[in-house]
Design a protein around this motif. Structure first.
Motif, mmCIF file in Angstrom:
data_model
loop_
_atom_site.group_PDB
_atom_site.id
_atom_site.type_symbol
_atom_site.label_atom_id
_atom_site.label_comp_id
_atom_site.label_asym_id
_atom_site.label_seq_id
_atom_site.Cartn_x
_atom_site.Cartn_y
_atom_site.Cartn_z
ATOM 1 N N ALA A 156 11.432 -16.049 11.935
ATOM 2 C CA ALA A 156 10.115 -15.459 12.185
ATOM 3 C C ALA A 156 10.171 -14.602 13.455
ATOM 4 N N PRO A 157 9.416 -13.496 13.496
ATOM 5 C CA PRO A 157 8.482 -13.078 12.450
ATOM 6 C C PRO A 157 9.097 -12.235 11.341
ATOM 7 N N THR A 158 10.340 -11.752 11.547
ATOM 8 C CA THR A 158 10.797 -10.671 10.659
ATOM 9 C C THR A 158 10.877 -11.082 9.186
ATOM 10 N N ALA A 159 11.385 -12.310 8.908
ATOM 11 C CA ALA A 159 11.558 -12.696 7.501
ATOM 12 C C ALA A 159 10.211 -12.824 6.795
ATOM 13 N N VAL A 160 9.198 -13.222 7.546
ATOM 14 C CA VAL A 160 7.859 -13.376 6.963
ATOM 15 C C VAL A 160 7.265 -11.996 6.660
ATOM 16 N N THR A 161 7.417 -11.097 7.614
ATOM 17 C CA THR A 161 6.938 -9.724 7.400
ATOM 18 C C THR A 161 7.655 -9.092 6.208
ATOM 19 N N ARG A 162 8.964 -9.343 6.108
ATOM 20 C CA ARG A 162 9.749 -8.752 5.013
ATOM 21 C C ARG A 162 9.377 -9.359 3.670
ATOM 22 N N ALA A 163 9.062 -10.646 3.651
ATOM 23 C CA ALA A 163 8.630 -11.277 2.392
ATOM 24 C C ALA A 163 7.313 -10.660 1.936
ATOM 25 N N ALA A 164 6.435 -10.386 2.895
ATOM 26 C CA ALA A 164 5.182 -9.708 2.561
ATOM 27 C C ALA A 164 5.474 -8.301 2.036
ATOM 28 N N GLY A 165 6.476 -7.665 2.604
ATOM 29 C CA GLY A 165 6.863 -6.332 2.145
ATOM 30 C C GLY A 165 7.364 -6.362 0.715
ATOM 31 N N MET A 166 8.017 -7.460 0.341
ATOM 32 C CA MET A 166 8.500 -7.588 -1.038
ATOM 33 C C MET A 166 7.314 -7.768 -1.993
ATOM 34 N N ALA A 167 6.334 -8.557 -1.580
ATOM 35 C CA ALA A 167 5.133 -8.723 -2.408
ATOM 36 C C ALA A 167 4.380 -7.397 -2.523
ATOM 37 N N LEU A 168 4.293 -6.682 -1.404
ATOM 38 C CA LEU A 168 3.639 -5.369 -1.417
ATOM 39 C C LEU A 168 4.344 -4.442 -2.418
ATOM 40 N N THR A 169 5.665 -4.462 -2.403
ATOM 41 C CA THR A 169 6.457 -3.619 -3.315
ATOM 42 C C THR A 169 6.086 -3.913 -4.761
ATOM 43 N N LYS A 170 5.961 -5.190 -5.087
ATOM 44 C CA LYS A 170 5.677 -5.568 -6.480
ATOM 45 C C LYS A 170 4.247 -5.162 -6.874
ATOM 46 N N VAL A 171 3.307 -5.386 -5.973
ATOM 47 C CA VAL A 171 1.915 -4.989 -6.261
ATOM 48 C C VAL A 171 1.853 -3.476 -6.502
ATOM 49 N N GLN A 172 2.467 -2.723 -5.595
ATOM 50 C CA GLN A 172 2.426 -1.263 -5.716
ATOM 51 C C GLN A 172 3.148 -0.801 -6.979
ATOM 52 N N ALA A 173 4.267 -1.445 -7.281
ATOM 53 C CA ALA A 173 5.035 -1.046 -8.474
ATOM 54 C C ALA A 173 4.211 -1.281 -9.730
ATOM 55 N N ASN A 174 3.527 -2.399 -9.775
ATOM 56 C CA ASN A 174 2.727 -2.712 -10.965
ATOM 57 C C ASN A 174 1.569 -1.739 -11.140
ATOM 58 N N GLU A 175 1.038 -1.239 -10.020
ATOM 59 C CA GLU A 175 -0.059 -0.275 -10.123
ATOM 60 C C GLU A 175 0.441 1.152 -10.297
ATOM 61 N N GLY A 176 1.617 1.429 -9.742
ATOM 62 C CA GLY A 176 2.094 2.821 -9.711
ATOM 63 C C GLY A 176 2.826 3.270 -10.959
ATOM 64 N N ALA A 177 3.463 2.330 -11.669
ATOM 65 C CA ALA A 177 4.362 2.722 -12.768
ATOM 66 C C ALA A 177 3.675 3.621 -13.784
ATOM 67 N N LYS A 178 2.457 3.303 -14.131
ATOM 68 C CA LYS A 178 1.780 4.112 -15.171
ATOM 69 C C LYS A 178 1.447 5.520 -14.677
ATOM 70 N N HIS A 179 1.497 5.726 -13.376
ATOM 71 C CA HIS A 179 1.243 7.061 -12.818
ATOM 72 C C HIS A 179 2.550 7.794 -12.471
ATOM 73 N N GLY A 180 3.672 7.197 -12.801
ATOM 74 C CA GLY A 180 4.953 7.825 -12.461
ATOM 75 C C GLY A 180 5.373 7.567 -11.027
ATOM 76 N N ILE A 181 4.705 6.629 -10.367
ATOM 77 C CA ILE A 181 5.070 6.276 -8.986
ATOM 78 C C ILE A 181 5.925 5.004 -9.058
ATOM 79 N N LEU A 182 7.200 5.142 -8.733
ATOM 80 C CA LEU A 182 8.117 4.007 -8.840
ATOM 81 C C LEU A 182 8.371 3.443 -7.442
ATOM 82 N N VAL A 183 8.086 2.171 -7.287
ATOM 83 C CA VAL A 183 8.190 1.540 -5.962
ATOM 84 C C VAL A 183 9.236 0.432 -6.026
ATOM 85 N N ASN A 184 10.172 0.464 -5.091
ATOM 86 C CA ASN A 184 11.233 -0.546 -5.038
ATOM 87 C C ASN A 184 11.541 -0.889 -3.581
ATOM 88 N N ALA A 185 12.229 -1.995 -3.402
ATOM 89 C CA ALA A 185 12.640 -2.400 -2.054
ATOM 90 C C ALA A 185 14.162 -2.493 -1.988
#
Ligand SMILES: NC(=O)c1ccc[n+]([C@@H]2O[C@H](COP(=O)([O-])OP(=O)(O)OC[C@H]3O[C@@H](n4cnc5c(N)ncnc54)[C@H](OP(=O)(O)O)[C@@H]3O)[C@@H](O)[C@H]2O)c1
Length: 261
Positions: A156-185
């Motif tokens: 901590a804190p970095t691993a916790v922040t990075r885990a949140a970043g991974m969740a953010l990536t998945k949320v954004q990817a699920n919303e972006g894919a249909k618009h052609g926005i591809l999000v990955n980590a």
């Protein structure tokens, strides 16, 4: 297969050093226009010159901004749009490694880590997203570390922040894919960069930088540390048409270091 991103405009945070500079150079050599963001103007100017030397035909912009604030993110994005016209690719790479025993991590350290490594990615994606969506093409690469999947003691804190970043990536990817926005980590393990050169200097060891980092790398499954160019090649692949069917993944770029897939 040669990886190309001709005609794409990329905003790369932390593009003045280490992994961000390697990504900016690779993107420019692959036909992209690049805007690099960091705080230190002199290092930005050096990086800009190095990218121009490696890719003379590329459009290159250097923007001095502190992305740990909302105003800094807005300035970084506005500067990129002013210089390049639009942002097709966003690489959220700027960061530091802050970690220690849990009881020693103060509120200020937590906040600082979240502001720089999580909120900057949120704010910049929010700014770049509408244009990507309107053009039906976008790529966002969130640079994290292997602690996101396997948080260690004293991570901590970095691993916790990075885990949140991974969740953010998945949320954004699920919303972006249909618009052609591809999000990955991309999850970094141990890769040669200015960050490690600073640590080597601070360690006051008699070993050369290569010996010192080489010893750290020797314990990894591949027996060596990674090169920034290898990391940049993975980012380039994701942002090229070759990466056109990849969304919502978190790829370890770590020579096998992560204990989890
Ligand atoms: N290299 C590794 O082995 C490794 C391992 C795990 C994770 N990572 C992650 O990978 C990313 C790149 O690391 P690196 O090793 O290339 O680091 P680095 O060599 O220290 O470069 C960091 C870059 O981020 C910029 N930066 C830092 N704070 C900033 C701020 N507030 N606003 C704008 N820019 C800022 C720095 O420029 P200024 O200081 O001038 O602002 C610099 O351009 C980071 O997120 C890091 O945590 C790297």
């Amino acid at each position: 297969m040669e990886l190309r991103i001709d005609g794409r405009a990329a905003l790369i945070t932390g593009g003045s050093k280490g992994l961000g500079l390697a990504i900016a150079r690779a993107f420019a050599q692959a036909g992209g226009a690049v805007a690099i963001v960091a705080r230190n103007a002199a290092q930005l100017a050096e990086a800009e010159a190095a990218i121009r030397a490696a890719a003379p035909a590329a459009k290159v912009a250097a923007i001095a901004a502190d992305i740990s604030t909302a105003e800094g993110c807005e300035a970084a994005y506005a500067g990129a749009v002013q210089a390049l016209g639009q942002v097709d690719i966003l690489v959220n790479n700027a960061g530091t490694s802050q970690r220690g025993p849990f009881l020693e991590v103060t509120d200020a350290l937590w906040q600082n880590d979240l502001d720089l490594k999580l909120f900057a990615a949120i704010r910049l994606a929010r700014l770049a997203w509408p244009g990507m969506q309107a053009r039906r093409w976008g790529r966002i690469v969130n640079v994290l570390n292997t602690g996101a999947k396997a948080p260690p003691a004293e991570g901590a804190p970095t691993a916790v922040t990075r885990a949140a970043g991974m969740a953010l990536t998945k949320v954004q990817a699920n919303e972006g894919a249909k618009h052609g926005i591809l999000v990955n980590a991309l999850l970094v393990g141990l890769i040669d960069s200015d960050q490690h050169r600073r640590r080597h200097a601070a360690s006051k060891t008699n070993e050369s930088y290569e010996e010192w980092l080489g010893k750290l790398g020797a314990s990894l499954p591949m027996g060596r540390y990674g090169k920034a160019e290898e990391f940049a090649a993975t980012a380039l692949f994701l942002c090229s048409e070759g990466g056109g069917y990849i969304a919502g993944t978190a790829i370890n770029v770590d020579g096998g270091r992560s204990p989890v897939v």
